[in-house]
Design a protein around this motif. Structure first.
Motif, PDB file in Angstrom:
ATOM      1  N   GLN A 256      75.462  10.557 -10.923  1.00  0.00           N
ATOM      2  CA  GLN A 256      74.770  11.668 -11.577  1.00  0.00           C
ATOM      3  C   GLN A 256      73.525  11.175 -12.321  1.00  0.00           C
ATOM      4  O   GLN A 256      73.522  10.077 -12.879  1.00  0.00           O
ATOM      5  N   PRO A 257      72.445  11.983 -12.346  1.00  0.00           N
ATOM      6  CA  PRO A 257      71.263  11.596 -13.116  1.00  0.00           C
ATOM      7  C   PRO A 257      71.563  11.567 -14.605  1.00  0.00           C
ATOM      8  O   PRO A 257      72.344  12.369 -15.106  1.00  0.00           O
ATOM      9  N   ARG A 258      70.944  10.629 -15.301  1.00  0.00           N
ATOM     10  CA  ARG A 258      71.122  10.536 -16.746  1.00  0.00           C
ATOM     11  C   ARG A 258      69.780  10.620 -17.479  1.00  0.00           C
ATOM     12  O   ARG A 258      69.585  11.492 -18.314  1.00  0.00           O
ATOM     13  N   PHE A 259      68.856   9.706 -17.196  1.00  0.00           N
ATOM     14  CA  PHE A 259      67.530   9.727 -17.815  1.00  0.00           C
ATOM     15  C   PHE A 259      66.445   9.655 -16.748  1.00  0.00           C
ATOM     16  O   PHE A 259      66.596   8.976 -15.728  1.00  0.00           O
ATOM     17  N   TRP A 260      65.358  10.359 -17.007  1.00  0.00           N
ATOM     18  CA  TRP A 260      64.130  10.209 -16.220  1.00  0.00           C
ATOM     19  C   TRP A 260      62.987  10.325 -17.221  1.00  0.00           C
ATOM     20  O   TRP A 260      62.746  11.388 -17.789  1.00  0.00           O
ATOM     21  N   ILE A 261      62.297   9.205 -17.433  1.00  0.00           N
ATOM     22  CA  ILE A 261      61.264   9.138 -18.462  1.00  0.00           C
ATOM     23  C   ILE A 261      59.955   8.716 -17.823  1.00  0.00           C
ATOM     24  O   ILE A 261      59.903   7.719 -17.082  1.00  0.00           O
ATOM     25  N   ARG A 262      58.893   9.456 -18.117  1.00  0.00           N
ATOM     26  CA  ARG A 262      57.560   9.132 -17.595  1.00  0.00           C
ATOM     27  C   ARG A 262      56.605   8.896 -18.749  1.00  0.00           C
ATOM     28  O   ARG A 262      56.557   9.689 -19.698  1.00  0.00           O
ATOM     29  N   GLY A 263      55.871   7.800 -18.676  1.00  0.00           N
ATOM     30  CA  GLY A 263      54.890   7.477 -19.692  1.00  0.00           C
ATOM     31  C   GLY A 263      53.576   7.068 -19.066  1.00  0.00           C
ATOM     32  O   GLY A 263      53.447   6.968 -17.843  1.00  0.00           O
ATOM     33  N   SER A 264      52.590   6.817 -19.905  1.00  0.00           N
ATOM     34  CA  SER A 264      51.254   6.489 -19.416  1.00  0.00           C
ATOM     35  C   SER A 264      51.184   5.116 -18.761  1.00  0.00           C
ATOM     36  O   SER A 264      50.247   4.813 -18.025  1.00  0.00           O
ATOM     37  N   LYS A 265      52.204   4.270 -18.983  1.00  0.00           N
ATOM     38  CA  LYS A 265      52.212   2.926 -18.399  1.00  0.00           C
ATOM     39  C   LYS A 265      53.374   2.682 -17.442  1.00  0.00           C
ATOM     40  O   LYS A 265      53.368   1.679 -16.720  1.00  0.00           O
ATOM     41  N   GLY A 266      54.360   3.561 -17.460  1.00  0.00           N
ATOM     42  CA  GLY A 266      55.508   3.314 -16.614  1.00  0.00           C
ATOM     43  C   GLY A 266      56.519   4.427 -16.624  1.00  0.00           C
ATOM     44  O   GLY A 266      56.407   5.390 -17.400  1.00  0.00           O
ATOM     45  N   SER A 267      57.501   4.301 -15.748  1.00  0.00           N
ATOM     46  CA  SER A 267      58.580   5.279 -15.639  1.00  0.00           C
ATOM     47  C   SER A 267      59.913   4.543 -15.589  1.00  0.00           C
ATOM     48  O   SER A 267      59.999   3.396 -15.139  1.00  0.00           O
TER      49      SER A 267
END
Length: 375
Positions: A256-267
């Motif tokens: 199951q998905p838990r975290f998905w984080i997107r930033g200006s330098k990485g994911s």
């Protein structure tokens, strides 16, 4: 400074919360002593007196609170009881450690915080998932600036459970602290709050995935919809961040998905829930070397933008050593020793803020509007 005092702890309730999430950690914390248990109706196969014959046992709150040897009360009862029980314990001169969800409303949380201050007693809320290894990994990535400025933070608590819960999670109305938004949403919203503080506004949709209807509304048979799932957007206009909280009960993935984080330098992406709950339920002790650790197949995925726009990708295991739920008890014990409210790991004031967010989520779900967070 460490204290040689050992604090006597009384546990109110003897269900899964007490047996799995509290008693093992009380027993593992040197400055805490499991002193007494309140179980209203012991029975064969489910009896605190039989399991712990050397402790003090009670069937009523008044007799427990009347014990002058008792220092701390741990509330492991259902949410509708928390406000009255915490009030009684504080007025009896006891420190209080309360299971989540704390209380149904931010107003009640504020009242209890004020009462604790008036009584010069400590009040802590058991937001144990601040001590998940994956959340500690996420916190470190954001703190270190590895991902840059975070623009999207998506946090999930998905599972496949077609059966309607028969415990408080499925029988207590949402307005009284029941349902998905208080059971699972409290964890997810608290983690967002811990990382980013109070959002400016929220927009939310509730749905009953089991019944196939949005909330508010009615099921095909005319009965009221009981929302079991949630999608909420928390907006932070000062940084352009959108935090997305998702709860679902009809998700069949094996990972199951838990975290998905997107930033200006990485994911960063992560699948699978923290291992501590299933490990505890299986009987693993907190001292086991595997406690809080997951297999390499569950490692998160990190993508980083390099020079010239090249993207490097790699597996990212959780932080080592993993934090465990022992940490919240260790921190609470240190607060008891210092007597300082600022040392409490999850003070009632923070739980009040999380409840303000949840109240805005509920209002948005009911009205269909984007709702500002009250100050």
């Amino acid at each position: 400074m460490a204290s040689s005092k050992q604090f006597n702890v009384g546990v109110v309730g003897y269900g899964m919360s007490a047996k799995i999430f509290h008693i093992p950690f009380i027993k593992a914390t040197p400055s805490l002593k499991l002193h007494s248990i309140l179980q209203r109706s012991p029975k064969p196969g489910d009896s605190a007196p039989a399991d712990y014959p050397d402790l003090q046992h009670h069937t009523a709150l008044d007799s427990l609170l009347a014990d002058p040897a008792l220092d701390v009360v741990v509330l492991c009862t259902t949410p509708p009881t928390h406000f009255a029980f915490a009030t009684a314990a504080l007025e009896a001169g006891k420190h209080v450690f309360c299971e989540k969800p704390f209380v149904p409303t931010s107003a009640e949380a504020a009242q209890l915080a004020a009462l604790a201050a008036q009584q010069n007693k400590l009040l802590c809320v058991y937001q144990n998932r601040r001590y998940d290894a994956d959340f500690a990994t996420v916190s470190q990535l954001i703190k270190d600036g590895t991902l840059g400025r975070v623009v999207e933070f998506e946090t999930h608590f998905d599972r496949y459970k077609m059966e309607h819960p028969t415990n408080w999670k499925g029988t207590v109305p949402m307005e009284q602290g029941g349902g998905a938004v208080y059971d699972l949403g409290t964890h997810l919203v608290d983690q967002v709050y811990t990382l980013f503080g109070m959002p400016a506004t929220v927009y939310a949709k509730f749905v009953s995935q089991r019944q196939g209807k949005f909330y508010p509304g009615s099921a095909p048979d005319g009965s009221a919809v009981d929302p079991d799932s949630l999608t909420a957007h928390l907006y932070y206009p000062d940084t352009g961040l959108t935090a997305i909280v998702r709860i679902g009960v009809l998700s069949v993935e094996t990972q199951q998905p838990r975290f998905w984080i997107r930033g200006s330098k990485g994911s960063y992406t992560k699948k699978g829930l923290d291992t501590q709950e299933p490990q505890l339920k299986s009987g693993m002790t907190t001292s086991d070397a595997k406690f809080g650790r997951e297999g390499p197949e569950w490692a998160g995925k990190l993508a980083i933008l390099g020079e010239g726009g090249a993207v490097s990708q790699r597996d990212l295991p959780n932080v080592e050593p993993p934090p465990t739920y022992a940490k919240i008890y260790e921190s609470f014990a240190r607060a008891l020793a210092s007597g300082k409210e600022e040392d409490v790991p999850v003070p009632a004031s923070q739980a009040r803020d999380v409840l303000k967010i949840i109240e805005a989520v509920q209002e948005s779900g009911k009205t269909g509007r984007e709702v500002p967070i009250s100050s």
